[in-house]
Motif scaffolding. Structure first.
Motif, PDB file in Angstrom:
ATOM      1  N   MET A  65      35.775 -59.279 -41.919  1.00  0.00           N
ATOM      2  CA  MET A  65      35.205 -58.556 -40.794  1.00  0.00           C
ATOM      3  C   MET A  65      33.970 -59.321 -40.331  1.00  0.00           C
ATOM      4  SD  MET A  65      36.992 -56.414 -42.781  1.00  0.00           S
ATOM      5  CE  MET A  65      36.054 -55.426 -43.927  1.00  0.00           C
ATOM      6  N   VAL A 116      30.149 -51.678 -41.957  1.00  0.00           N
ATOM      7  CA  VAL A 116      31.554 -51.750 -41.565  1.00  0.00           C
ATOM      8  C   VAL A 116      32.026 -50.372 -41.106  1.00  0.00           C
ATOM      9  CG1 VAL A 116      33.902 -52.198 -42.369  1.00  0.00           C
ATOM     10  CG2 VAL A 116      32.026 -53.671 -43.114  1.00  0.00           C
ATOM     11  N   MET A 206      33.373 -54.826 -37.978  1.00  0.00           N
ATOM     12  CA  MET A 206      31.942 -55.011 -38.210  1.00  0.00           C
ATOM     13  C   MET A 206      31.159 -54.285 -37.123  1.00  0.00           C
ATOM     14  SD  MET A 206      29.624 -56.229 -40.105  1.00  0.00           S
ATOM     15  CE  MET A 206      30.755 -57.155 -41.161  1.00  0.00           C
TER      16      MET A 206
END
Length: 293
Positions: A65, A116, A206
Motif C-alpha cells: 500500500m 491504512v 494508504m
C-alpha cells in the motif's frame, strides 16, 4: 410498579450478559485451523496489488500500500473464499468480531507512520488479472474509477488503522515480521458466510493525508506460511432480541416476534425487546456492540 420495572431491567441485563462458550475460527492460506481440524487446510485466499505504475510480476509474495502525491499509488485487494463452512457453527451464534492480520516484511522508505484504510470491495476482481484500470483484464471489466475508488468499486470505510510512528531521530522503524491487525466489520463477514456470491473481499488503501509506503507478505509467501494474511473470526451468542441476526434490534425483529409469538422465539416479554431496541436500533450506537466472554 417500580419493582416490576426493576425486575424487568435485571432480566434484560442478565440476557445481555449471558455467558456462552465463544468460538474462534482462523483462515490462512496453506494452514489448518488447529482448533477446527475438521475444516482441513485452508486454500481460499486471494490477493493482488494494483498500482499506477507496473507492479513487478516477480513480486507475487508481497502486498503493498503506497501513496505519494502526484507520483505513485498502490492499493491491495484481499479476499477469503470458502467461509460458507461456518453456517455449521452452533445455533444462535453469529460473528461478533473479525480481524485481518498482515505481517510486515521490509522497510520501503523512511517516512512518517502509515495509516491504512480498509473498504469493502463491491466488484468482482480477478487474481492475478486485476490492474489499476481493470478489475479483470480477461473479462474485460473496468473499475468505475481507476484504482477501485468509485462508488460501485468500494463501499463505506470499514476501519482506519494507524500503524505507529517512524522517525528519523532517534530512528524508529517497523520491524521485519512485525504483525499489524486491521479490524473488519462483523456484519460484513457474516454476509460473506451467508452469501458467498457477495464476497468480493476488501480493498486496502494508504490514507492520503500523509505519504507513506508499506509492504506485507501475501498469501503466496513461500518463506513462512505463518507470515501470510490471517483472517480471524470470533462468534458468540447473538443479542437475544436480534431475531434476524442483522446486528440491530428494530421493526424487522418485531415482525418476526409477532409472527412467532410465544412459540418460535420463546420471547413473551416486550419490555426486554423494548430495552434492547433502545440499545441496538441505532447503527452508530456502540452499546449494541458485544464481545464474546
Amino acid at each position: 410498579m417500580a419493582s416490576r420495572v426493576m425486575w424487568r431491567l435485571i432480566a434484560v441485563l442478565m440476557l445481555l450478559a449471558v455467558s456462552v462458550e465463544a468460538e474462534t475460527y482462523t483462515f490462512q492460506q496453506g494452514v489448518a485451523d488447529v482448533a477446527h481440524p475438521e475444516l482441513g487446510e485452508y486454500a481460499g485466499a486471494h490477493d493482488v496489488v494494483i498500482a499506477t505504475t507496473t507492479w513487478p510480476a516477480s513480486n507475487p509474495d508481497r502486498l503493498r500500500m503506497k501513496y505519494q502525491s502526484g507520483t505513485e499509488q498502490m492499493n491491495t485487494l484481499i479476499r477469503f473464499e470458502g467461509l460458507e463452512v461456518l453456517p455449521d457453527m452452533p445455533e444462535g451464534m453469529q460473528v461478533s468480531s473479525a480481524t485481518l492480520t498482515l505481517t510486515w516484511q521490509y522497510e520501503n522508505v523512511f517516512w512518517n507512520g502509515a495509516t491504512v484504510d480498509v473498504y469493502e470491495a463491491l466488484k468482482v476482481w480477478a487474481d492475478p488479472n486485476a490492474t489499476w484500470d481493470d478489475a479483470d483484464t480477461d473479462a474485460p471489466l473496468a473499475w468505475e474509477v481507476a484504482g477501485a475508488q468509485g462508488t460501485s468499486d468500494r463501499g463505506e470505510l470499514i476501519s482506519s488503522t494507524y500503524m505507529g510512528p517512524r522517525t528519523f531521530s532517534p530512528p524508529v522503524q517497523y520491524q521485519d515480521e512485525q504483525q499489524f491487525v486491521f479490524p473488519l466489520s462483523a456484519k460484513l463477514v457474516q454476509s460473506w458466510i451467508n452469501d458467498p456470491e457477495s464476497n468480493y473481499g476488501v480493498i486496502m488503501i494508504m490514507n492520503h493525508q500523509a505519504a507513506s509506503d508499506v509492504t506485507f507478505s501475501s498469501s503466496e509467501d513461500a518463506e513462512d506460511v505463518s507470515f501470510r494474511p490471517l483472517l480471524t473470526i470470533e462468534v458468540c451468542a447473538a443479542i437475544p432480541s436480534d431475531l434476524n441476526h442483522d446486528y440491530y434490534v428494530d421493526m424487522g425483529d418485531f415482525a418476526l416476534l409477532q409472527a412467532g409469538w410465544g412459540n418460535t422465539y420463546g420471547m413473551t416479554d416486550l419490555a426486554i425487546m423494548a430495552q434492547q431496541w433502545l440499545l441496538c436500533s441505532d447503527p452508530d450506537n456502540g452499546a449494541c456492540t458485544w464481545t464474546c466472554p
